[in-house]
Design a protein around this motif. Structure first.
Motif, PDB file in Angstrom:
ATOM      1  N   THR A  41      26.748  -7.597 -30.743  1.00  0.00           N
ATOM      2  CA  THR A  41      26.913  -6.832 -31.970  1.00  0.00           C
ATOM      3  C   THR A  41      25.922  -5.671 -31.970  1.00  0.00           C
ATOM      4  N   PHE A  42      26.328  -4.571 -32.548  1.00  0.00           N
ATOM      5  CA  PHE A  42      25.432  -3.432 -32.713  1.00  0.00           C
ATOM      6  C   PHE A  42      26.054  -2.481 -33.723  1.00  0.00           C
ATOM      7  N   GLY A  43      25.245  -1.545 -34.170  1.00  0.00           N
ATOM      8  CA  GLY A  43      25.712  -0.545 -35.117  1.00  0.00           C
ATOM      9  C   GLY A  43      25.389   0.848 -34.641  1.00  0.00           C
ATOM     10  N   LEU A  44      26.058   1.786 -35.236  1.00  0.00           N
ATOM     11  CA  LEU A  44      25.871   3.205 -34.933  1.00  0.00           C
ATOM     12  C   LEU A  44      25.717   3.918 -36.269  1.00  0.00           C
ATOM     13  N   GLN A  45      24.507   4.433 -36.540  1.00  0.00           N
ATOM     14  CA  GLN A  45      24.256   5.172 -37.780  1.00  0.00           C
ATOM     15  C   GLN A  45      24.306   6.653 -37.472  1.00  0.00           C
ATOM     16  N   LEU A  46      25.219   7.353 -38.141  1.00  0.00           N
ATOM     17  CA  LEU A  46      25.393   8.792 -37.940  1.00  0.00           C
ATOM     18  C   LEU A  46      24.939   9.552 -39.171  1.00  0.00           C
ATOM     19  N   ALA A  47      24.023  10.494 -38.966  1.00  0.00           N
ATOM     20  CA  ALA A  47      23.594  11.369 -40.058  1.00  0.00           C
ATOM     21  C   ALA A  47      24.704  12.376 -40.330  1.00  0.00           C
ATOM     22  N   PRO A  48      24.705  13.003 -41.498  1.00  0.00           N
ATOM     23  CA  PRO A  48      25.684  14.069 -41.733  1.00  0.00           C
ATOM     24  C   PRO A  48      25.600  15.097 -40.619  1.00  0.00           C
ATOM     25  N   ASP A  49      26.730  15.661 -40.253  1.00  0.00           N
ATOM     26  CA  ASP A  49      26.784  16.618 -39.158  1.00  0.00           C
ATOM     27  C   ASP A  49      25.827  17.773 -39.412  1.00  0.00           C
ATOM     28  N   ARG A  50      25.190  18.225 -38.350  1.00  0.00           N
ATOM     29  CA  ARG A  50      24.300  19.387 -38.455  1.00  0.00           C
ATOM     30  C   ARG A  50      25.115  20.602 -38.846  1.00  0.00           C
ATOM     31  N   PRO A  51      24.625  21.366 -39.794  1.00  0.00           N
ATOM     32  CA  PRO A  51      25.373  22.550 -40.206  1.00  0.00           C
ATOM     33  C   PRO A  51      25.278  23.670 -39.184  1.00  0.00           C
ATOM     34  N   ALA A  52      26.278  24.511 -39.197  1.00  0.00           N
ATOM     35  CA  ALA A  52      26.201  25.730 -38.390  1.00  0.00           C
ATOM     36  C   ALA A  52      25.127  26.618 -39.009  1.00  0.00           C
ATOM     37  N   VAL A  53      24.587  27.544 -38.260  1.00  0.00           N
ATOM     38  CA  VAL A  53      23.529  28.424 -38.752  1.00  0.00           C
ATOM     39  C   VAL A  53      23.997  29.122 -40.023  1.00  0.00           C
ATOM     40  N   GLY A  54      23.171  29.045 -41.063  1.00  0.00           N
ATOM     41  CA  GLY A  54      23.471  29.717 -42.325  1.00  0.00           C
ATOM     42  C   GLY A  54      24.358  28.918 -43.269  1.00  0.00           C
ATOM     43  N   CYS A  64      28.529   2.428 -38.647  1.00  0.00           N
ATOM     44  CA  CYS A  64      29.655   1.705 -38.059  1.00  0.00           C
ATOM     45  C   CYS A  64      29.092   0.452 -37.402  1.00  0.00           C
ATOM     46  N   LEU A  65      29.505  -0.717 -37.878  1.00  0.00           N
ATOM     47  CA  LEU A  65      29.010  -1.995 -37.371  1.00  0.00           C
ATOM     48  C   LEU A  65      30.103  -2.653 -36.543  1.00  0.00           C
ATOM     49  N   ILE A  66      29.765  -3.044 -35.334  1.00  0.00           N
ATOM     50  CA  ILE A  66      30.740  -3.573 -34.391  1.00  0.00           C
ATOM     51  C   ILE A  66      30.327  -4.978 -33.977  1.00  0.00           C
ATOM     52  N   ASN A  67      31.264  -5.922 -34.095  1.00  0.00           N
ATOM     53  CA  ASN A  67      31.025  -7.296 -33.672  1.00  0.00           C
ATOM     54  C   ASN A  67      32.110  -7.680 -32.673  1.00  0.00           C
TER      55      ASN A  67
END
Length: 116
Positions: A41-54, A64-67
């Motif tokens: 089991t493991f998870g994947l924590q994703l931050a909000p996508d990085r914005p384009a410049v400006g 996302c938790l996967i078992n």
């Protein structure tokens, strides 16, 4: 869950890494965890996508938790309130549920949670 850039694990402007691989014990995965033959089991924590410049950053942090194991697993969650937005093991996979400290993840299933 779509990202505009490759994930690096490096801290962004707000100090949050763009991705954290999450251990069910409630901590980031370590090198030895990846080599464990017992950990299914493991998870994947994703931050909000990085914005384009400006452009302003928007969105929410996803977890996302996967078992892949044959047995149910319990995940200790990162701090904060988490809204379950999908559970592949239920009859109503998109029924919302709040999770704050931990969440059970049924055998051979995936959960997706969000934190705004």
């Amino acid at each position: 869950m779509r990202q505009h850039r490759w994930l690096t694990g490096e801290a962004m402007v707000d100090g949050q890494p763009d991705v954290v691989w999450w251990h069910p014990a409630g901590r980031p995965m370590r090198h030895a965890d990846w080599e464990s033959k017992k950990l299914g089991t493991f998870g994947l924590q994703l931050a909000p996508d990085r914005p384009a410049v400006g452009k302003a950053q928007d969105g929410e942090t996803l977890l996302c938790l996967i078992n892949r194991d044959d047995n149910q697993a319990s995940f200790l969650l990162p701090a904060g309130g988490w809204q379950q937005i999908c559970d592949s093991s239920t009859q109503a996979p998109f029924a919302p549920h709040m999770r704050e400290i931990s969440t059970p993840v049924v055998a051979r299933s995936v959960q997706i949670l969000s934190r705004s």
